[in-house]
Design an enzyme around this catalytic site. Structure first.
Site, short mmCIF file in Angstrom:
data_model
loop_
_atom_site.label_atom_id
_atom_site.label_comp_id
_atom_site.label_asym_id
_atom_site.label_seq_id
_atom_site.Cartn_x
_atom_site.Cartn_y
_atom_site.Cartn_z
N ARG A 1 1.89 6.63 -1.19
CA ARG A 1 0.31 6.46 -1.86
C ARG A 1 -0.52 5.83 -0.93
O ARG A 1 0.20 5.06 -0.34
CB ARG A 1 0.65 5.36 -3.35
CG ARG A 1 -0.32 5.15 -4.54
CD ARG A 1 -0.47 4.72 -6.08
NE ARG A 1 0.31 3.46 -5.07
CZ ARG A 1 -0.33 2.55 -5.87
NH1 ARG A 1 -0.13 2.40 -7.52
NH2 ARG A 1 0.06 0.98 -5.25
N THR B 1 -7.33 4.69 -1.55
CA THR B 1 -7.27 5.55 -2.46
C THR B 1 -6.27 5.32 -3.68
O THR B 1 -7.06 6.36 -4.55
CB THR B 1 -8.19 7.28 -1.84
OG1 THR B 1 -6.49 8.06 -1.28
CG2 THR B 1 -8.48 7.01 -0.43
N ASP C 1 6.33 -3.81 -5.19
CA ASP C 1 6.79 -2.76 -4.49
C ASP C 1 8.44 -2.16 -4.33
O ASP C 1 9.39 -3.03 -4.02
CB ASP C 1 6.15 -2.69 -2.87
CG ASP C 1 6.11 -1.60 -2.76
OD1 ASP C 1 6.99 -0.65 -2.51
OD2 ASP C 1 5.42 -0.80 -1.78
N ASP D 1 9.95 -1.36 -0.87
CA ASP D 1 9.44 -2.16 -0.20
C ASP D 1 10.98 -2.79 -0.17
O ASP D 1 12.22 -3.55 0.94
CB ASP D 1 8.35 -3.56 0.17
CG ASP D 1 7.55 -2.43 1.20
OD1 ASP D 1 7.65 -1.92 1.98
OD2 ASP D 1 6.15 -2.30 0.59
O1 LIG Z 1 1.96 5.83 -9.76
P1 LIG Z 1 1.86 5.41 -8.40
O2 LIG Z 1 0.02 5.06 -8.45
O3 LIG Z 1 1.55 7.06 -7.84
O4 LIG Z 1 2.86 4.70 -7.98
C1 LIG Z 1 3.87 4.82 -7.22
C2 LIG Z 1 4.32 5.17 -6.12
O5 LIG Z 1 4.49 4.85 -5.58
C3 LIG Z 1 5.33 4.25 -5.01
O6 LIG Z 1 6.27 4.75 -3.98
P2 LIG Z 1 4.86 4.53 -2.00
O7 LIG Z 1 4.07 4.82 -2.29
O8 LIG Z 1 5.12 2.73 -1.95
O9 LIG Z 1 6.20 4.96 -1.50
P3 LIG Z 1 7.72 4.73 -1.39
O10 LIG Z 1 8.56 5.23 -2.02
O11 LIG Z 1 7.76 5.32 0.34
O12 LIG Z 1 7.99 3.18 -0.56
C4 LIG Z 1 6.57 4.78 -6.29
O13 LIG Z 1 7.81 4.50 -5.25
C5 LIG Z 1 6.07 5.77 -6.75
O14 LIG Z 1 6.68 6.71 -5.58
O1 LIG Z 2 3.65 -1.89 -8.84
C1 LIG Z 2 4.05 -0.43 -8.16
C2 LIG Z 2 2.98 0.32 -8.28
C3 LIG Z 2 3.12 1.23 -7.78
N1 LIG Z 2 4.54 1.39 -6.74
C4 LIG Z 2 5.80 0.84 -6.54
O2 LIG Z 2 6.44 0.46 -6.25
N2 LIG Z 2 4.88 -0.40 -7.56
#
Ligand SMILES: O=P(O)(O)OC[C@H]1O[C@H](OP(=O)(O)OP(=O)(O)O)[C@H](O)[C@@H]1O
Ligand SMILES: O=c1cc[nH]c(=O)[nH]1
Ligand SMILES: [Mg+2]
Length: 207
Positions: A102, A106, A198, A201
């Protein structure tokens, strides 16, 4: 349809995941354990067929899984911990990966990888991502699955926001959502409140 798995074991493990004191090792283990419990619920309607076999005592007919084969699809990164756990329950399932992150400014999903089982159209698909926040990532992933021919899709999440659920119901009304809890809202950065932070993370220790 949205199923909230309100079982005390699920809720207890989710509370431990929320705790900021919970470290990477325990967080990852909890995410895996919760995924098994969510899968138990998400797979409640798998078909079975009476199958003749012999116990050590007597011959009889006993239920065995039948019907469409399964595919588990992880939204990278965080969904990986869920498919890695669930595949232990259903070892014949094929596993696909959709790479999305994400954009922090944006909040739009950015796609970087897509590898799905070639016969996904013939399989029941369980899509995993611990977090359903704005819903952008899951909605895009479901779009990729449909483009590849997937017919039956369930979305499995640990935590959701009402905004994310509304987006899935708008974009993909036929997709069932199975989730451990729905929190009240998103903050200005698109994080679920109170949430658990997150997920990627915390699973991989990258922050
Ligand atoms: O519903 P949304 O607003 O799209 O957010 C959710 C997304 O954000 C996080 O991923 P992230 O973008 O942090 O990537 P990652 O799993 O690689 O850390 C999570 O694991 C989802 O994929
Ligand atoms: O709360 C949140 C939202 C998006 N992605 C995450 O990992 N946590
Ligand atoms: Mg992601």
């Amino acid at each position: 349809m949205v199923t909230v798995v309100s079982h005390p074991l699920v809720q207890h493990k989710l509370s431990l995941m929320r705790d900021v004191q919970t470290g990477v090792k325990e967080f990852r283990e909890l995410a895996a354990e919760l995924s098994l419990l969510l899968a138990y619920e998400a797979m409640r309607d798998l078909e079975t067929v009476p199958t003749r076999l012999h116990t050590p005592i007597e011959e009889g007919e006993f239920p065995m899984l039948s019907g469409k084969k399964l595919a588990l699809v992880a939204i990278l990164r965080a969904g990986l911990v869920m498919t890695d756990a669930i595949v232990q329950l259903v070892p014949a399932a094929k596993v696909g990966h959709i790479g999305l992150y994400r954009d922090p400014a944006t909040l739009q999903p950015v796609a970087y990888y897509n590898k799905l089982p070639t016969d996904i159209a013939e399989r029941r698909v369980f899509l995993t991502d611990p977090m359903l926040a704005t819903g952008g990532s899951a909605s895009a992933a479901i779009g990729f699955l449909k483009e590849a021919g997937a017919q039956t899709i369930k979305l499995m999440c640990i935590l959701a926001a009402p905004e994310g659920i509304a987006v899935i119901q708008r974009d993909h009304p036929e997709v069932e959502i199975v989730v451990a809890a729905i929190d009240p809202r998103l903050n200005d950065h698109g994080y679920i409140v109170p949430g658990l932070g997150d997920a990627g993370d915390r699973i991989y220790g990258t922050k």
